[in-house]
Design a protein around this motif. Structure first.
Motif, PDB file in Angstrom:
ATOM      1  N   THR A 212       0.825  -1.211   0.000  1.00 20.41           N
ATOM      2  CA  THR A 212       0.000   0.000   0.000  1.00 20.41           C
ATOM      3  C   THR A 212       0.861   1.264   0.000  1.00 20.41           C
ATOM      4  OG1 THR A 212      -0.064   0.067   2.413  1.00 20.41           O
ATOM      5  CG2 THR A 212      -1.842  -1.129   1.331  1.00 20.41           C
ATOM      6  N   GLY A 213       2.184   1.097   0.147  1.00 16.51           N
ATOM      7  CA  GLY A 213       3.082   2.249   0.155  1.00 16.51           C
ATOM      8  C   GLY A 213       3.242   2.868   1.534  1.00 16.51           C
ATOM      9  N   VAL A 214       2.623   2.278   2.526  1.00 11.24           N
ATOM     10  CA  VAL A 214       2.671   2.808   3.891  1.00 11.24           C
ATOM     11  C   VAL A 214       3.910   2.255   4.586  1.00 11.24           C
ATOM     12  CG1 VAL A 214       1.484   2.640   6.121  1.00 11.24           C
ATOM     13  CG2 VAL A 214       0.163   3.028   4.053  1.00 11.24           C
ATOM     14  N   PRO A 215       4.627   3.094   5.362  1.00 13.50           N
ATOM     15  CA  PRO A 215       5.742   2.544   6.139  1.00 13.50           C
ATOM     16  C   PRO A 215       5.228   1.511   7.155  1.00 13.50           C
ATOM     17  CG  PRO A 215       5.602   4.954   6.392  1.00 13.50           C
ATOM     18  CD  PRO A 215       4.445   4.542   5.551  1.00 13.50           C
ATOM     19  N   VAL A 216       5.853   0.345   7.144  1.00 13.21           N
ATOM     20  CA  VAL A 216       5.407  -0.734   8.028  1.00 13.21           C
ATOM     21  C   VAL A 216       6.594  -1.260   8.824  1.00 13.21           C
ATOM     22  CG1 VAL A 216       4.325  -3.008   8.153  1.00 13.21           C
ATOM     23  CG2 VAL A 216       3.676  -1.441   6.314  1.00 13.21           C
ATOM     24  N   VAL A 217       6.420  -1.422  10.119  1.00 16.64           N
ATOM     25  CA  VAL A 217       7.443  -2.076  10.934  1.00 16.64           C
ATOM     26  C   VAL A 217       6.854  -3.383  11.451  1.00 16.64           C
ATOM     27  CG1 VAL A 217       8.932  -1.913  12.963  1.00 16.64           C
ATOM     28  CG2 VAL A 217       8.339   0.156  11.686  1.00 16.64           C
ATOM     29  N   GLN A 218       7.515  -4.472  11.147  1.00 11.66           N
ATOM     30  CA  GLN A 218       7.060  -5.773  11.643  1.00 11.66           C
ATOM     31  C   GLN A 218       7.780  -6.086  12.950  1.00 11.66           C
ATOM     32  OE1 GLN A 218       5.064  -8.571   9.849  1.00 11.66           O
ATOM     33  NE2 GLN A 218       5.036  -9.240  11.985  1.00 11.66           N
ATOM     34  N   VAL A 219       7.014  -6.464  13.955  1.00 11.55           N
ATOM     35  CA  VAL A 219       7.602  -6.929  15.210  1.00 11.55           C
ATOM     36  C   VAL A 219       7.337  -8.420  15.299  1.00 11.55           C
ATOM     37  CG1 VAL A 219       7.516  -6.794  17.712  1.00 11.55           C
ATOM     38  CG2 VAL A 219       7.153  -4.724  16.359  1.00 11.55           C
TER      39      VAL A 219
ATOM     40  N   ALA B 158       9.769  -0.123  18.069  1.00 15.26           N
ATOM     41  CA  ALA B 158       9.334  -0.133  16.672  1.00 15.26           C
ATOM     42  C   ALA B 158       9.125   1.294  16.166  1.00 15.26           C
ATOM     43  CB  ALA B 158       8.045  -0.941  16.543  1.00 15.26           C
ATOM     44  N   ALA B 159       8.618   2.167  17.035  1.00 15.90           N
ATOM     45  CA  ALA B 159       8.359   3.557  16.621  1.00 15.90           C
ATOM     46  C   ALA B 159       9.655   4.268  16.251  1.00 15.90           C
ATOM     47  CB  ALA B 159       7.640   4.309  17.739  1.00 15.90           C
ATOM     48  N   ASN B 160      10.766   3.836  16.854  1.00 16.86           N
ATOM     49  CA  ASN B 160      12.066   4.439  16.518  1.00 16.86           C
ATOM     50  C   ASN B 160      12.451   4.198  15.070  1.00 16.86           C
ATOM     51  OD1 ASN B 160      12.458   5.462  19.051  1.00 16.86           O
ATOM     52  ND2 ASN B 160      13.672   3.715  19.778  1.00 16.86           N
ATOM     53  N   ASP B 161      11.858   3.170  14.459  1.00 18.04           N
ATOM     54  CA  ASP B 161      12.160   2.873  13.054  1.00 18.04           C
ATOM     55  C   ASP B 161      11.281   3.669  12.090  1.00 18.04           C
ATOM     56  OD1 ASP B 161      14.080   1.082  13.824  1.00 18.04           O
ATOM     57  OD2 ASP B 161      12.743  -0.664  13.752  1.00 18.04           O
ATOM     58  N   LEU B 162      10.397   4.505  12.627  1.00 18.08           N
ATOM     59  CA  LEU B 162       9.507   5.290  11.768  1.00 18.08           C
ATOM     60  C   LEU B 162       9.897   6.765  11.840  1.00 18.08           C
ATOM     61  CD1 LEU B 162       6.110   3.725  12.905  1.00 18.08           C
ATOM     62  CD2 LEU B 162       7.121   3.481  10.611  1.00 18.08           C
ATOM     63  N   ASP B 163       9.628   7.493  10.756  1.00 19.01           N
ATOM     64  CA  ASP B 163       9.816   8.941  10.785  1.00 19.01           C
ATOM     65  C   ASP B 163       8.517   9.552  11.335  1.00 19.01           C
ATOM     66  OD1 ASP B 163      10.218  11.591  10.432  1.00 19.01           O
ATOM     67  OD2 ASP B 163      10.278  11.540   8.233  1.00 19.01           O
TER      68      ASP B 163
ATOM     69  N   ASP C 135       7.679  12.346  12.353  1.00 21.96           N
ATOM     70  CA  ASP C 135       7.257  13.675  11.892  1.00 21.96           C
ATOM     71  C   ASP C 135       6.438  13.590  10.614  1.00 21.96           C
ATOM     72  OD1 ASP C 135       8.413  15.238  13.965  1.00 21.96           O
ATOM     73  OD2 ASP C 135      10.389  14.750  13.111  1.00 21.96           O
ATOM     74  N   ALA C 136       6.492  12.438   9.964  1.00 24.85           N
ATOM     75  CA  ALA C 136       5.755  12.279   8.707  1.00 24.85           C
ATOM     76  C   ALA C 136       4.570  11.323   8.884  1.00 24.85           C
ATOM     77  CB  ALA C 136       6.703  11.760   7.621  1.00 24.85           C
ATOM     78  N   VAL C 137       4.061  11.225  10.110  1.00 23.76           N
ATOM     79  CA  VAL C 137       2.944  10.308  10.378  1.00 23.76           C
ATOM     80  C   VAL C 137       1.808  11.060  11.079  1.00 23.76           C
ATOM     81  CG1 VAL C 137       2.229   8.212  11.624  1.00 23.76           C
ATOM     82  CG2 VAL C 137       4.513   8.324  10.586  1.00 23.76           C
ATOM     83  N   ASP C 138       0.584  10.892  10.565  1.00 23.27           N
ATOM     84  CA  ASP C 138      -0.597  11.456  11.234  1.00 23.27           C
ATOM     85  C   ASP C 138      -1.346  10.368  12.007  1.00 23.27           C
ATOM     86  OD1 ASP C 138      -0.150  13.880   9.803  1.00 23.27           O
ATOM     87  OD2 ASP C 138      -1.175  12.995   8.064  1.00 23.27           O
ATOM     88  N   LEU C 139      -1.353   9.170  11.427  1.00 20.90           N
ATOM     89  CA  LEU C 139      -2.132   8.073  12.003  1.00 20.90           C
ATOM     90  C   LEU C 139      -1.243   6.832  12.091  1.00 20.90           C
ATOM     91  CD1 LEU C 139      -4.728   6.435  12.747  1.00 20.90           C
ATOM     92  CD2 LEU C 139      -5.195   6.269  10.301  1.00 20.90           C
ATOM     93  N   LEU C 140      -1.051   6.350  13.302  1.00 21.22           N
ATOM     94  CA  LEU C 140      -0.262   5.128  13.495  1.00 21.22           C
ATOM     95  C   LEU C 140      -1.214   4.016  13.917  1.00 21.22           C
ATOM     96  CD1 LEU C 140       2.392   3.519  13.841  1.00 21.22           C
ATOM     97  CD2 LEU C 140       2.535   4.437  16.174  1.00 21.22           C
ATOM     98  N   ILE C 141      -1.234   2.963  13.119  1.00 18.24           N
ATOM     99  CA  ILE C 141      -2.087   1.827  13.455  1.00 18.24           C
ATOM    100  C   ILE C 141      -1.209   0.695  13.979  1.00 18.24           C
ATOM    101  CG2 ILE C 141      -3.714   0.104  12.570  1.00 18.24           C
ATOM    102  CD1 ILE C 141      -4.675   2.183  10.560  1.00 18.24           C
ATOM    103  N   VAL C 142      -1.566   0.170  15.133  1.00 18.79           N
ATOM    104  CA  VAL C 142      -0.866  -0.985  15.690  1.00 18.79           C
ATOM    105  C   VAL C 142      -1.736  -2.201  15.396  1.00 18.79           C
ATOM    106  CG1 VAL C 142      -0.057  -2.097  17.802  1.00 18.79           C
ATOM    107  CG2 VAL C 142       0.225   0.383  17.500  1.00 18.79           C
ATOM    108  N   GLU C 143      -1.240  -3.087  14.530  1.00 15.00           N
ATOM    109  CA  GLU C 143      -1.967  -4.335  14.290  1.00 15.00           C
ATOM    110  C   GLU C 143      -1.402  -5.346  15.272  1.00 15.00           C
ATOM    111  OE1 GLU C 143      -2.053  -6.011  10.235  1.00 15.00           O
ATOM    112  OE2 GLU C 143      -2.615  -7.923  11.127  1.00 15.00           O
ATOM    113  N   ASN C 144      -2.160  -5.618  16.314  1.00 11.13           N
ATOM    114  CA  ASN C 144      -1.655  -6.432  17.415  1.00 11.13           C
ATOM    115  C   ASN C 144      -1.582  -7.907  17.025  1.00 11.13           C
ATOM    116  OD1 ASN C 144      -0.948  -7.026  20.200  1.00 11.13           O
ATOM    117  ND2 ASN C 144      -1.963  -5.107  20.698  1.00 11.13           N
ATOM    118  N   VAL C 145      -0.957  -8.704  17.868  1.00 10.05           N
ATOM    119  CA  VAL C 145      -0.892 -10.150  17.654  1.00 10.05           C
ATOM    120  C   VAL C 145      -2.316 -10.714  17.749  1.00 10.05           C
ATOM    121  CG1 VAL C 145       0.077 -12.315  18.550  1.00 10.05           C
ATOM    122  CG2 VAL C 145       1.384 -10.190  18.743  1.00 10.05           C
ATOM    123  N   GLY C 146      -2.666 -11.621  16.848  1.00  7.73           N
ATOM    124  CA  GLY C 146      -4.014 -12.190  16.846  1.00  7.73           C
ATOM    125  C   GLY C 146      -4.292 -12.972  18.113  1.00  7.73           C
ATOM    126  N   ASN C 147      -5.216 -12.451  18.932  1.00  5.01           N
ATOM    127  CA  ASN C 147      -5.448 -13.038  20.265  1.00  5.01           C
ATOM    128  C   ASN C 147      -6.521 -12.178  20.930  1.00  5.01           C
ATOM    129  OD1 ASN C 147      -5.267 -13.677  23.015  1.00  5.01           O
ATOM    130  ND2 ASN C 147      -3.038 -13.780  23.019  1.00  5.01           N
TER     131      ASN C 147
END
Lengths: 223, 117
Positions: free
Chosen positions: A78-85, A104-109, A111-123
């Protein structure tokens, strides 16, 4: 002899979560923690949602799984920056904890993010217990999972602001009472917002996307 | 599922709470308050506590778990109700707008040390 202690066991996580919340507020980022059982369609939903939000709303995703980068690979298209944990580094944890989100947030810029979505572990159990510094929480429940899930996992449905009933395109093939599922969600959490969607056909997605847009804009106005 | 991690946190809290001059005194019991609206299974937690304290200075310490009910206060009429079923509404007026007064606890309250000889 007795020693008085009175300390919350999750103190360390709660303190870290409060720090995350401060950091995200400083950066005007709205943070949404999305949870569900495995296979309810979190990633498929996000693929559709992100495509609608970008580029006007600048999104980023932190995705947690015990193993693999499958979800991050899908979301990256989708072109969105993604960090996998991968929580197997942390002992195969069944949830994302606040310190993991911070790293994980340290791997993102940010200043260029308005909405951060955390896709949690399925549980449907553990992630409900761990604050990661989010503004709002959501739970996805697919219509193949049984109408009584909210009653079986009350903590999860109680702590979530939004519940998304996914895979409604399958309803014609199932003996599923979608109204009963919604009633059960509202029994545990009368104030919950319930959206009925199909991540496959995109039916019903727009109102949920609009809710995310509005919350993100609201957070940015506050600063 | 995360009871092992929670048991380890409890052990950390206990170690930090014991004053240095009592380091050699054995811990008889750890008292924990656990609300019903938490994702923790008492039996698993007791088992994990036994596992993580084995071969340490806490070996043999009991984990006493006091389970606390879900108590809410209605924002409409002020009534206090105990929630026993997954139906969150006021027992008096049926109102849905509730403050949770108790039920989310996961707190180490006290530690019982052996009498020094």
């Amino acid at each position: 002899m007795e020693i008085k202690v009175v300390r919350k066991v999750l103190d360390v996580n709660d303190t870290m979560a409060a720090e995350n919340r401060r950091l995200f507020a400083e950066k005007n980022i709205f943070v949404f923690n999305l949870m569900s059982s495995p296979g309810s369609g979190k990633t498929a939903l996000l693929e559709k949602v992100l495509a609608r939000l970008m580029p006007e709303t600048r999104c980023a995703v932190i995705v947690g799984d015990i193993c693999t980068t499958c979800d991050a690979d899908r979301l990256s298209t989708t072109g969105v920056p993604v960090v996998q944990v991968n929580t197997d580094e942390f002992g195969g944890d069944c949830h994302l904890a606040a310190h993991v989100i911070r790293r994980a947030a340290n791997d993102l810029d940010l200043d260029a993010v308005d909405l951060l979505i955390v896709e949690n572990v399925g549980n449907l159990v553990c992630p409900a217990e761990f604050d990661v510094g989010e503004d709002k929480r959501g739970v996805v429940l697919s219509v193949t999972e049984g109408e009584e899930k909210p009653l079986k996992y009350p903590l999860m449905f109680r702590v979530c602001d939004v519940a998304i009933l996914n895979k409604i395109d399958l309803l014609p093939h199932l003996d599923y009472d979608v109204d009963l599922a919604e009633k059960n969600i509202l029994s545990v959490h009368p104030q919950a917002l319930v959206y009925r969607v199909s991540a496959k056909t995109s039916e019903g997605i727009e109102p949920f996307v609009e809710w995310l847009r509005a919350r993100t804009a609201e957070k940015q106005r506050k600063i | 599922m995360h009871e092992m991690g929670i048991a380890m946190q409890i052990v950390d809290i206990v170690r930090q709470a014991i004053p240095p001059q009592m380091k050699d005194v054995s811990v008889e019991a750890v008292n924990l308050k656990l609300g019903k609206l938490t994702a923790v299974v008492p039996e698993s937690l007791r088992f994990c506590f036994t596992v993580v304290t084995k071969d340490t200075s806490l070996e043999g310490a009991k984990l006493h778990i006091e389970e606390l009910p879900i108590v809410v206060q209605c924002r409409g009429c002020g009534f206090h109700s105990t929630i026993d079923t997954p139906e969150f509404k006021c027992a008096q007026c049926g109102g849905p707008d509730l403050d949770i007064l108790s039920g989310r606890e996961l707190t180490v309250s006290t530690i019982e040390m052996a009498e020094e000889t």
